[in-house]
Design an enzyme around this catalytic site. Structure first.
Site: not given
Ligand code: DQA
Length: 148
Positions: A10-11, A18, A23, A74, A77, A98, A100, A107
């Protein structure tokens, strides 16, 4: 040819606009292009998908897992909330990495816990978009060892 499924949660479709201080300024399309270059170089097939919907990610894992040799994910959230996603990764039987973009441990504390890390081969966090490239490379290396 090995086939890798790459899932963005998501997102992540809003990358590039964003929270760019966290990011970076590359869009998801630009990042995907860089990952594809690495996959081509390594001679692996890559299927890249993004969804804002947990159920869609679960469906892709349950329906398509047999077509693939490994997973880069990835979970965004959902990392911090989803037992369902963890279970779907396990059920897929795919070796997973995984990723990120940000360093979760620099964070908020709610980002320090991942439901999926324990069912992944490895975790990459804090290397920006380059983390995906490292993940694909590491997964290919992992798969070549599994075969021998
Ligand atoms: C994320 C880190 C997560 O905590 C966050 O909710 C994201 C992006 C990252 O790629 O750093 O949406 O997965």
């Amino acid at each position: 040819m090995k086939k890798i499924l790459l899932l963005h949660g998501p997102n992540l479709n809003t990358l590039g606009r964003r929270e760019t201080a966290i990011y970076g300024s590359l869009t998801l399309a630009e990042i995907n292009q860089l990952i594809q270059v690495k996959a081509d170089e390594l001679g692996v097939a890559l299927d890249i998908r993004q969804s804002n919907h947990e159920g869609q990610l679960l469906d892709w894992l349950s329906e398509s897992a047999r077509e693939f040799d490994g997973l880069v994910i990835n979970p965004a959230a959902l990392t911090h909330t989803s037992v369902s996603l963890r279970d779907a990764i396990v059920a897929s039987g795919l070796p997973a990495i995984e990723v990120h973009i940000s360093n979760l441990f620099k964070r908020e504390t709610f980002r320090h816990h991942s439901f999926v890390s324990a069912v992944c081969v490895g975790i990459i966090a804090g290397l920006g978009h380059y983390g995906y490239v490292v993940a694909v490379q590491s997964l290919v290396e992992h798969l070549s060892h599994k075969q021998s």
